[in-house]
Design a protein around this motif. Structure first.
Motif, PDB file in Angstrom:
ATOM      1  N   ALA A   1      -0.943  28.660  36.175  1.00 44.96           N
ATOM      2  CA  ALA A   1      -0.344  29.518  35.402  1.00 44.96           C
ATOM      3  C   ALA A   1       1.257  29.302  35.454  1.00 44.96           C
ATOM      4  O   ALA A   1       1.797  29.602  34.186  1.00 44.96           O
ATOM      5  CB  ALA A   1      -0.781  30.874  36.002  1.00 44.96           C
TER       6      ALA A   1
ATOM      7  N   LEU B   1      -6.248  24.716  32.291  1.00 47.89           N
ATOM      8  CA  LEU B   1      -5.116  23.582  32.154  1.00 47.89           C
ATOM      9  C   LEU B   1      -5.519  22.269  32.842  1.00 47.89           C
ATOM     10  O   LEU B   1      -5.209  21.499  32.543  1.00 47.89           O
ATOM     11  CB  LEU B   1      -3.920  24.216  32.500  1.00 47.89           C
TER      12      LEU B   1
ATOM     13  N   ALA C   1       1.871  26.872  32.858  1.00 45.27           N
ATOM     14  CA  ALA C   1       1.539  27.236  31.518  1.00 45.27           C
ATOM     15  C   ALA C   1       2.436  27.989  30.925  1.00 45.27           C
ATOM     16  O   ALA C   1       2.568  28.302  29.770  1.00 45.27           O
ATOM     17  CB  ALA C   1       0.099  27.902  31.672  1.00 45.27           C
TER      18      ALA C   1
ATOM     19  N   THR D   1       1.843  26.433  22.967  1.00 48.05           N
ATOM     20  CA  THR D   1       1.758  27.852  23.546  1.00 48.05           C
ATOM     21  C   THR D   1       1.492  28.845  22.403  1.00 48.05           C
ATOM     22  O   THR D   1       1.953  28.650  21.360  1.00 48.05           O
ATOM     23  CB  THR D   1       2.999  28.159  24.331  1.00 48.05           C
TER      24      THR D   1
ATOM     25  N   LEU E   1      -3.974  27.706  25.349  1.00 49.18           N
ATOM     26  CA  LEU E   1      -2.875  26.858  25.491  1.00 49.18           C
ATOM     27  C   LEU E   1      -3.863  25.377  25.822  1.00 49.18           C
ATOM     28  O   LEU E   1      -3.645  24.484  25.064  1.00 49.18           O
ATOM     29  CB  LEU E   1      -2.069  27.049  26.623  1.00 49.18           C
TER      30      LEU E   1
ATOM     31  N   ALA F   1      -4.625  29.647  35.544  1.00 46.42           N
ATOM     32  CA  ALA F   1      -4.691  28.960  34.341  1.00 46.42           C
ATOM     33  C   ALA F   1      -5.819  27.790  34.799  1.00 46.42           C
ATOM     34  O   ALA F   1      -5.272  26.585  34.353  1.00 46.42           O
ATOM     35  CB  ALA F   1      -3.352  28.681  33.868  1.00 46.42           C
TER      36      ALA F   1
ATOM     37  N   ASP G   1      -2.012  35.277  26.191  1.00 43.51           N
ATOM     38  CA  ASP G   1      -2.788  34.061  26.694  1.00 43.51           C
ATOM     39  C   ASP G   1      -2.596  33.958  28.165  1.00 43.51           C
ATOM     40  O   ASP G   1      -2.160  32.897  28.621  1.00 43.51           O
ATOM     41  CB  ASP G   1      -2.707  32.742  25.949  1.00 43.51           C
TER      42      ASP G   1
ATOM     43  N   ALA H   1      -4.185  31.237  29.957  1.00 42.53           N
ATOM     44  CA  ALA H   1      -3.843  29.784  29.218  1.00 42.53           C
ATOM     45  C   ALA H   1      -5.025  29.156  28.379  1.00 42.53           C
ATOM     46  O   ALA H   1      -5.239  28.096  28.457  1.00 42.53           O
ATOM     47  CB  ALA H   1      -3.197  28.969  30.204  1.00 42.53           C
TER      48      ALA H   1
END
Length: 143
Positions: A75, A107, A78, A14, A25, A104, A19, A22
């Motif tokens: 999200a 991801l 994340a 992270t 990430l 997100a 962010d 993400a």
């Protein structure tokens, strides 16, 4: 990869910078996983699918489109273990993610990108649990 290792990896990757979607990430996770063993990538994919599957429930997604619901669940993942577990305990905590369109999506592609970097091939991924929206039949059952 067990659940604790999954959440530790999320935490370790992270960014200290904002962010919300993400992106940082996802890039950090991809880099970390691609530098490791293929078994870690597949384990990450399994844990990610399980985490998303657990959020695939009527009380979270009843008013959301399939894609938006999936990206919003991503999200929550994340956001880290503490936020994720809080949302599982209290569905009202999901509302700010959905209302704020905090997505997100990146991801979701982390395991596939890491797999490609390790093997040079596309991954025809199959996990025990589907993370696609509305796939958790028990979570969408009336009652």
């Amino acid at each position: 990869m067990n659940e604790n290792a999954f959440w530790q990896l999320i935490s370790d990757c992270t960014s200290p910078l904002p962010d919300p979607d993400a992106v940082r990430l996802a890039a950090a996770l991809t880099n970390r996983l691609a530098a490791g063993r293929l078994a870690t990538v597949t384990g990450f994919a399994e844990q990610l699918s399980w985490a998303l599957y657990r959020l695939d429930r009527r009380e979270y997604g009843h008013d959301l489109s399939g894609g938006g619901f999936l990206y919003t669940r991503a999200a929550v993942v994340a956001a880290g273990r503490e936020a994720y577990e809080a949302v599982l305990r209290d569905p009202e905590l999901f509302v700010p993610y959905a209302a704020g369109l905090v997505w997100a999506e990146d991801l979701l592609y982390v395991p596939d990108m890491a797999y490609r970097r390790i093997t040079g091939e596309e991954w025809d991924r199959s996990t025990r649990y589907s993370y696609e929206s509305y796939s958790n039949a028990a979570g969408w059952a009336e009652g």
